[in-house]
Design an enzyme around this catalytic site. Structure first.
Site, PDB file in Angstrom:
ATOM      1  N   ASP A 251      10.114  30.019 -16.237  1.00 41.19           N
ATOM      2  CA  ASP A 251      10.265  30.364 -16.746  1.00 41.19           C
ATOM      3  C   ASP A 251       9.246  30.154 -17.994  1.00 41.19           C
ATOM      4  O   ASP A 251       8.194  31.631 -17.584  1.00 41.19           O
ATOM      5  CB  ASP A 251       9.930  28.236 -17.737  1.00 41.19           C
ATOM      6  CG  ASP A 251      10.680  27.535 -18.903  1.00 41.19           C
ATOM      7  OD1 ASP A 251      10.813  28.456 -19.508  1.00 41.19           O
ATOM      8  OD2 ASP A 251      11.074  26.527 -19.298  1.00 41.19           O
TER       9      ASP A 251
HETATM   10  C1  NOJ Z   1      11.587  27.697 -22.416  1.00 40.78           C
HETATM   11  C2  NOJ Z   1      12.019  26.811 -22.311  1.00 40.78           C
HETATM   12  O1  NOJ Z   1      11.558  25.889 -21.508  1.00 40.78           O
HETATM   13  C3  NOJ Z   1      13.739  27.071 -21.749  1.00 40.78           C
HETATM   14  O2  NOJ Z   1      14.777  25.853 -21.528  1.00 40.78           O
HETATM   15  C4  NOJ Z   1      13.849  28.126 -21.910  1.00 40.78           C
HETATM   16  O3  NOJ Z   1      15.393  28.967 -20.864  1.00 40.78           O
HETATM   17  C5  NOJ Z   1      13.257  29.326 -21.999  1.00 40.78           C
HETATM   18  N1  NOJ Z   1      12.058  28.958 -22.830  1.00 40.78           N
HETATM   19  C6  NOJ Z   1      13.237  30.413 -22.717  1.00 40.78           C
HETATM   20  O4  NOJ Z   1      13.664  30.244 -23.973  1.00 40.78           O
END
Ligand code: NOJ
Length: 723
Positions: A251
């Site tokens: 993430d």
């Molecule tokens: C953080 C989030 O937790 C996740 O769900 C998302 O896909 C990513 N950012 C990318 O934007």
């Protein structure tokens, strides 16, 4: 056409070139993104047009050392241009076709602009509505989340990832992110192995079985190990046990955050630990191969592990057909909804509305010339899209316009406190004066999209601002009213729900949300949605969910009043048998709205529930035998409508205490007035056994009870599982 195999490509790559393939970065500036593409990075976030994406792909193919095309990622959670209901709202449909319709249209719209990888679906089971991200997933039940998540993966990906209208899916967040302590986003989780299997892993297992191309690691630490470095779960469970051959992506900055978690010395150490644990792509963070100087030295991670990660990335690119043609057809790029996609989004939205309450059949409103006041912050708000929508998602209109169009003969007055933290005292006074001159009031209240979603945890989950006061003030007028609740999470509604004759749970329903709500209010649509996540009576009850264990001292059910300490003295010892029981002294028992709750404008009767057999040996179940549960529902009312039939399992005597009920099947059926429809469910060993606390799936002989219910009627069927 580029026919090099992933293995051939790998053979020619340096350590640095391999690491570069294992990263996705976001660059607002196109020149910066082009430089990364030339440098051989594996993936970039979508630069927001087909033309810009094609330029990046061209740079990667023509100017990078190995000419490898890019993965182009984006969060397409519930729509790209045509916005569908939020995933939690979709769960309320209890209908696989709803997330599937969203995924098909989202994929076609996004891929047309060059996106080939969506960071969806989110399948985190969530039992704590304080957590803002409950809106992104499918609610509290792992069976429902597993079914809807798998349906969404299949629809995003289609049969062939090279098609011009599909996306590689990414199931997230692996794993137990929804168990964040206190519902505070990003917080620590500590979960038993058994609950991890039963509740949190199950949707991932199901999505992997449905062919998910990728999985995203979660931000949380689990039992002390941050998920980005959790070798046992990323490698031993996900890859080895589930046979997952796709890509595990981190993430945003999740790898670098291992330093903050307190398990890595520095970013290089964090990258080393993550890749060694089984992560294949790092999202964000410092460049792994900046200026050809690798962040981690050759040998810091087993070379075979790095090769495995690179091969996974290259195989996904092959599967997407990027080596044949990495370019989007800019002439066919979609940048807005079409009438057809809007129609589909509205159909989906109509299926997600839940009728929470309808005393005296206030709803639907009769067509006619009555005087209706529409008030509340959502009367004129266009905030219907919900969390996790990109800025280019097609805006919704207002409820005021949609209602006027749907009920043109009524005399409409609109008094909206435009601020979500309002309405102000003056707005409330005005609404009260106008209510007195109306036959009915519609109060459109809720939670703005901006306070649900990521980092959107709330300690107090009542309606924000003065909205409760608005409802109270209207209730005091004595004019009948309906509350339309537009929200990203279950809210605590105790301050007003008993006074509201009727309440509709309308979520954030997307671009066509207002029209869908208006059609329900007017009766053009008979609502058939059900609550997919329990509404607590107070935040102090959280976590509260339908599949909890009984405890050794369950409180009496039925009597809904709390037993106060002073009752013991007043009422004598008769009350004591319910005194030392599991409940809150200062709260009525049970949830406000339980999982599965939802009413209709018609009435259904459940008939003829039966099992194909009342006895079955474990040996036969293990060999693949199935038990069939059948029932039929009859619409005994005067309107056509949808009913939802649920099958719950309970196992009253087992070697580990089992939840009082576990969902094992759900089916939404349309039944015309006066007609009946039959439903059946097949249950096998996976449905009837359970996980122990040592990661073993067990099936035990004994008496099981299968309850078939549509929320109103319930029939209990005994199944004897013999050795
Ligand atoms: C953080 C989030 O937790 C996740 O769900 C998302 O896909 C990513 N950012 C990318 O934007």
């Amino acid at each position: 056409m580029d026919t090099r195999t992933p293995e051939e490509l790998l053979a020619g790559m340096t350590w640095s070139q391999k690491l570069a393939q294992l990263q996705i970065l976001w660059r607002r500036d196109q020149d910066d993104a082009l430089a990364l593409a030339r440098g051989g990075i594996g993936a970039l976030f979508w630069p927001q047009s087909a033309e810009r994406t094609n330029a990046l792909q061209r740079a990667a193919i023509e100017e990078s050392a190995h000419g490898i095309p890019l993965l182009i990622g984006l969060d397409v959670l519930h729509g790209q241009f045509t916005i569908f209901p939020t995933p939690l709202a979709q769960a309320a449909s209890f209908d696989r076709s709803v997330p599937a319709a969203d995924a098909r249209i989202s994929a076609a719209e996004a891929r047309s602009g060059g996106v080939n990888w969506t960071f969806a679906p989110m399948v985190d089971v969530a039992r704590d509505p304080r957590w803002g991200r409950v809106v992104e997933g499918f609610g509290e039940d792992s069976f429902l989340a597993a079914a809807l998540g798998a349906a969404k993966v299949a629809a995003y990906q289609g049969d062939d990832l090279t098609a011009a209208d599909v996306l590689a899916a990414c199931v997230k967040h692996f794993v137990a992110y929804g168990a964040a302590e206190a519902g505070r986003d990003y917080n620590t989780t500590d979960v038993s192995r058994r609950r991890l299997r039963e509740t949190y892993l199950e949707p991932f297992r199901s999505a992997v079985a449905a062919g998910a191309a990728s999985v995203m690691a979660a931000f949380n630490s689990l039992n002390g190990t941050p998920m980005h470095a959790h070798r046992r779960l990323l490698t031993d469970v996900l890859k080895a046990e589930y046979g997952f051959e796709g890509v595990v992506v981190g993430d945003a900055d999740g790898v670098a955050q291992l330093v903050r978690h307190g398990v890595a010395r520095d970013e290089a150490d964090a990258v080393r630990q993550s890749l060694a644990a089984g992560l294949d792509i790092v999202m964000g963070g410092p460049e792994l191969a900046g200026d050809d100087v690798p962040l981690i030295e050759r040998g810091a991670v087993d070379a075979a592990r790095i090769d495995d990660a690179v091969l996974r990335v290259l195989r996904l690119k092959k599967a997407l057909g990027l080596f044949q043609n990495p370019f989007a057809d800019a002439a066919a790029e979609r940048t807005a909804p079409t009438p057809q996609t809007l129609r589909t989004a509205q159909d989906a939205a109509e299926r997600c509305v839940v009728l929470l309450k309808n005393q005296g059949a206030v709803l639907p409103l009769p067509a006619g010339t009555q005087r209706i006041l529409l008030t509340g912050p959502y009367a004129t708000s266009t905030d219907h899209l919900g969390a996790w929508v990109q800025h280019f998602g097609a805006q919704a209109g207002t409820l005021a316009d949609a209602l006027r169009a749907e009920l043109p003969e009524a005399t409409w007055t609109v008094a909206s406190g435009a601020e979500f933290l309002g309405p102000s005292d003056a707005d409330i006074r005005e609404a009260v004066l106008l209510a007195a001159k109306s036959d009915l009031v519609l109060i459109a209240v809720g939670e703005p999209s901006s306070i649900s979603g990521e980092a959107g945890s709330r300690a107090d989950i009542r309606l924000p601002g003065d909205q409760e006061h608005l409802i109270q003030a209207i209730a005091d007028t004595g004019v009948p009213f309906v509350v339309i609740l537009i929200t990203g999470r279950p809210l605590v509604v105790e301050a007003w729900i008993d006074r509201a004759p009727a309440a509709l749970l309308a979520w954030h329903l997307g671009t066509r949300g207002p029209e869908a709500i208006a059609r329900v209010v007017a009766g053009a649509v008979n609502p058939g949605g059900r609550v997919p996540m329990t509404f607590p009576r107070a935040a102090g009850q959280i976590p509260i969910h339908h599949d909890a264990e009984n405890t050794g001292r369950p409180a009496r059910t039925g009597g809904s009043m709390a037993v106060h300490r002073w009752d013991v003295g007043l009422q004598g010892p008769n009350n004591l048998d319910d005194y030392y029981t599991s409940k809150f002294l200062d709260l009525e028992r049970g949830p406000r709205f339980a999982f599965g709750h939802g009413l209709s404008f018609t009435t259904f009767c459940l008939e003829a529930a039966s099992l194909s057999t009342s006895e079955i040996p474990c040996t036969e179940l293990r060999a693949g035998a199935r038990v069939v549960v059948s029932a039929s529902v009859r619409n005994v009312g005067e309107r056509d409508g949808d009913d939802v039939v649920l099958v719950y399992l309970s196992d009253p005597v087992a070697s580990l205490a089992q939840p009082v009920q576990r969902l094992r099947g759900f089916r939404r059926v349309a039944v015309a007035a006066g007609e009946a429809a039959s439903v059946s469910f097949e249950l096998g060993v996976d449905d009837l056994g359970f996980w122990d606390d040592e990661d073993r799936f067990v099936l035990e002989p004994g008496e099981l009870v299968l309850t078939v219910t549509d929320g109103t009627d319930a029939e209990r069927l005994a199944l004897n599982v013999t050795p």
